[in-house]
Motif scaffolding. Structure first.
Motif, mmCIF file in Angstrom:
data_model
loop_
_atom_site.group_PDB
_atom_site.id
_atom_site.type_symbol
_atom_site.label_atom_id
_atom_site.label_comp_id
_atom_site.label_asym_id
_atom_site.label_seq_id
_atom_site.Cartn_x
_atom_site.Cartn_y
_atom_site.Cartn_z
ATOM 1 N N ARG A 128 0.821 -1.206 0.000
ATOM 2 C CA ARG A 128 0.000 0.000 0.000
ATOM 3 C C ARG A 128 0.858 1.261 0.000
ATOM 4 N NH1 ARG A 128 -5.225 0.979 0.902
ATOM 5 N NH2 ARG A 128 -5.639 -1.153 1.542
ATOM 6 N N GLY A 129 2.082 1.164 0.515
ATOM 7 C CA GLY A 129 2.949 2.325 0.585
ATOM 8 C C GLY A 129 3.630 2.686 -0.719
ATOM 9 N N TRP A 130 3.672 1.753 -1.685
ATOM 10 C CA TRP A 130 4.404 2.043 -2.920
ATOM 11 C C TRP A 130 3.676 1.668 -4.210
ATOM 12 C CZ3 TRP A 130 4.571 -2.637 -5.121
ATOM 13 C CH2 TRP A 130 4.718 -3.778 -4.318
ATOM 14 N N ALA A 131 2.563 0.982 -4.120
ATOM 15 C CA ALA A 131 1.913 0.485 -5.332
ATOM 16 C C ALA A 131 1.452 1.618 -6.253
ATOM 17 C CB ALA A 131 0.736 -0.414 -4.964
ATOM 18 N N VAL A 132 0.932 2.696 -5.667
ATOM 19 C CA VAL A 132 0.506 3.828 -6.489
ATOM 20 C C VAL A 132 1.696 4.425 -7.235
ATOM 21 C CG1 VAL A 132 -0.320 6.214 -6.360
ATOM 22 C CG2 VAL A 132 -1.548 4.406 -5.151
ATOM 23 N N ALA A 133 2.835 4.556 -6.559
ATOM 24 C CA ALA A 133 4.041 5.081 -7.211
ATOM 25 C C ALA A 133 4.490 4.178 -8.349
ATOM 26 C CB ALA A 133 5.163 5.243 -6.184
ATOM 27 N N LEU A 134 4.341 2.872 -8.182
ATOM 28 C CA LEU A 134 4.746 1.943 -9.232
ATOM 29 C C LEU A 134 3.862 2.084 -10.470
ATOM 30 C CD1 LEU A 134 6.565 -0.393 -10.119
ATOM 31 C CD2 LEU A 134 4.905 -1.965 -9.084
ATOM 32 N N PHE A 192 -6.952 7.947 -9.016
ATOM 33 C CA PHE A 192 -5.656 8.468 -8.564
ATOM 34 C C PHE A 192 -4.727 8.804 -9.727
ATOM 35 C CE2 PHE A 192 -4.562 3.925 -8.825
ATOM 36 C CZ PHE A 192 -3.284 3.950 -9.356
ATOM 37 N N LEU A 193 -4.949 8.225 -10.893
ATOM 38 C CA LEU A 193 -4.079 8.531 -12.029
ATOM 39 C C LEU A 193 -4.298 9.944 -12.555
ATOM 40 C CD1 LEU A 193 -3.951 5.234 -14.135
ATOM 41 C CD2 LEU A 193 -2.250 6.171 -12.570
ATOM 42 N N GLU A 195 -6.152 12.409 -10.448
ATOM 43 C CA GLU A 195 -6.353 13.335 -9.336
ATOM 44 C C GLU A 195 -5.251 13.275 -8.292
ATOM 45 O OE1 GLU A 195 -10.136 12.171 -7.847
ATOM 46 O OE2 GLU A 195 -11.150 12.479 -9.791
ATOM 47 N N GLY A 196 -4.379 12.266 -8.379
ATOM 48 C CA GLY A 196 -3.336 12.107 -7.383
ATOM 49 C C GLY A 196 -3.872 11.489 -6.110
ATOM 50 N N GLY A 197 -3.021 11.465 -5.089
ATOM 51 C CA GLY A 197 -3.428 10.943 -3.798
ATOM 52 C C GLY A 197 -3.278 9.444 -3.689
ATOM 53 N N ALA A 198 -3.738 8.902 -2.555
ATOM 54 C CA ALA A 198 -3.655 7.471 -2.288
ATOM 55 C C ALA A 198 -4.779 6.741 -3.018
ATOM 56 C CB ALA A 198 -3.728 7.227 -0.785
ATOM 57 N N ALA A 199 -4.793 5.412 -2.864
ATOM 58 C CA ALA A 199 -5.805 4.613 -3.557
ATOM 59 C C ALA A 199 -6.104 3.354 -2.770
ATOM 60 C CB ALA A 199 -5.330 4.263 -4.966
ATOM 61 N N GLU A 200 -7.324 2.861 -2.943
ATOM 62 C CA GLU A 200 -7.699 1.577 -2.376
ATOM 63 C C GLU A 200 -7.184 0.462 -3.282
ATOM 64 O OE1 GLU A 200 -9.066 1.273 0.574
ATOM 65 O OE2 GLU A 200 -9.084 3.466 0.771
ATOM 66 N N TRP A 201 -7.252 -0.768 -2.743
ATOM 67 C CA TRP A 201 -6.671 -1.892 -3.475
ATOM 68 C C TRP A 201 -7.321 -2.124 -4.830
ATOM 69 C CZ3 TRP A 201 -2.157 -3.741 -3.101
ATOM 70 C CH2 TRP A 201 -1.500 -3.801 -1.869
ATOM 71 N N ASP A 202 -8.654 -1.999 -4.904
ATOM 72 C CA ASP A 202 -9.297 -2.252 -6.191
ATOM 73 C C ASP A 202 -8.833 -1.249 -7.238
ATOM 74 O OD1 ASP A 202 -10.568 -0.125 -4.968
ATOM 75 O OD2 ASP A 202 -12.593 -0.739 -5.540
ATOM 76 N N ILE A 204 -5.874 0.274 -7.235
ATOM 77 C CA ILE A 204 -4.483 -0.067 -7.561
ATOM 78 C C ILE A 204 -4.437 -1.198 -8.584
ATOM 79 C CG2 ILE A 204 -2.373 -1.097 -6.634
ATOM 80 C CD1 ILE A 204 -2.981 0.485 -4.026
ATOM 81 N N LEU A 205 -5.253 -2.229 -8.382
ATOM 82 C CA LEU A 205 -5.278 -3.350 -9.326
ATOM 83 C C LEU A 205 -5.824 -2.906 -10.677
ATOM 84 C CD1 LEU A 205 -6.425 -6.236 -6.968
ATOM 85 C CD2 LEU A 205 -4.127 -5.817 -7.868
ATOM 86 N N ASP A 206 -6.794 -1.998 -10.691
ATOM 87 C CA ASP A 206 -7.270 -1.439 -11.965
ATOM 88 C C ASP A 206 -6.142 -0.688 -12.671
ATOM 89 O OD1 ASP A 206 -9.824 -2.425 -11.643
ATOM 90 O OD2 ASP A 206 -10.676 -0.525 -10.932
ATOM 91 N N GLY A 207 -5.359 0.074 -11.904
ATOM 92 C CA GLY A 207 -4.232 0.797 -12.496
ATOM 93 C C GLY A 207 -3.205 -0.142 -13.090
#
Length: 243
Positions: A128-134, A192-193, A195-202, A204-207
């Motif tokens: 959760r701490g890095w998946a959005v950055a990836l 999040f792609l 608007e920025g910010g954090a994201a929930e797991w679903d 992140i997996l969509d991203g």
């Protein structure tokens, strides 16, 4: 040719009995390969771990020759390889970069973004701490190599709001209204792609599904497709962590 600069280790291949051919990403000179004498030996193997930061010195008599490379360790990420998800993330990010980028062409934004992903994994090994950055890194890599997605407006209507999907053919965003009846044919675009910010797991997996489609279609062909197995391992580990 003489180059001395910090670099991120991307890939290491044994060469001969003790040597190794190393590919590393420099801040200003792109991906640089080099032959490290003793690079496959016990002393240097921990230094040449992918995702480590090294101070490299490349020397060659001509631009066409494979340079010799000497290395000093600046920052080790060896401890992160004890965490399965963190290890999978580093394996994928470095393998993707090594496969996708051409050699000796500067990509300073890619270097900075890859360093930021590695720092995020180091700061919080939990996904959760890095998946959005990836996911954002994958999106940047596509853009830097000429395959950027257009998430600014709906490809069908020109609307700039409620862009919930992406066309798998054009890479353009599609608004929720324009997608009615075609949702199953489109890729979901997590907020999040844009608007920025954090994201929930679903989200992140969509991203990951979104960027994965275009990475496989546009960048990773033939031998360059080998790193996809590392990505598949990462996504499967993420899904298992959720279950």
């Amino acid at each position: 040719m003489h180059l001395r600069t910090p670099a991120i280790v991307l890939a290491v291949r044994a060469h001969g009995e003790h040597g190794a051919i190393v590919r590393a990403l420099t801040p200003d000179d792109g991906v640089r390969p080099g032959y490290v004498r003793g690079g496959h030996g016990r002393t240097l193997r921990p230094v040449l771990q992918p995702a480590n930061t090294i101070l490299g010195e490349w020397r060659a008599r001509t631009e066409d020759a494979l340079p010799s490379l000497t290395v000093e360790l600046i920052a080790s990420r060896a401890a992160l390889y004890a965490e399965p998800l963190a290890a999978a993330a580093l394996d994928w990010a470095t393998a993707l970069t090594a496969a996708a980028l051409p050699e000796a062409q500067p990509y300073p934004q890619v270097h900075a973004a890859l360093a930021a992903v590695i720092d995020a994994v180091e700061a919080a090994p939990g996904a959760r701490g890095w998946a959005v950055a990836l996911v954002r890194y994958e999106l940047l890599l596509l853009a830097e190599l000429g395959f950027g997605l257009d998430l600014s407006e709906c490809v069908a209507t020109g609307a700039t709001g409620d862009l919930a999907y992406v066309s798998p053919k054009s890479g353009g965003a599609v608004s929720r209204a324009a997608a009615v009846g075609y949702e199953a044919r489109l890729l979901r675009c997590p907020p999040f792609l844009r608007e920025g910010g954090a994201a929930e797991w679903d989200a992140i997996l969509d991203g990951l599904a979104l960027t994965g489609h275009f990475l496989e279609r546009d960048l990773l062909h033939g031998r360059a497709a080998d790193p996809l197995s590392a990505r598949n391992r990462l996504v499967e580990r993420m899904k298992r962590a959720l279950s």
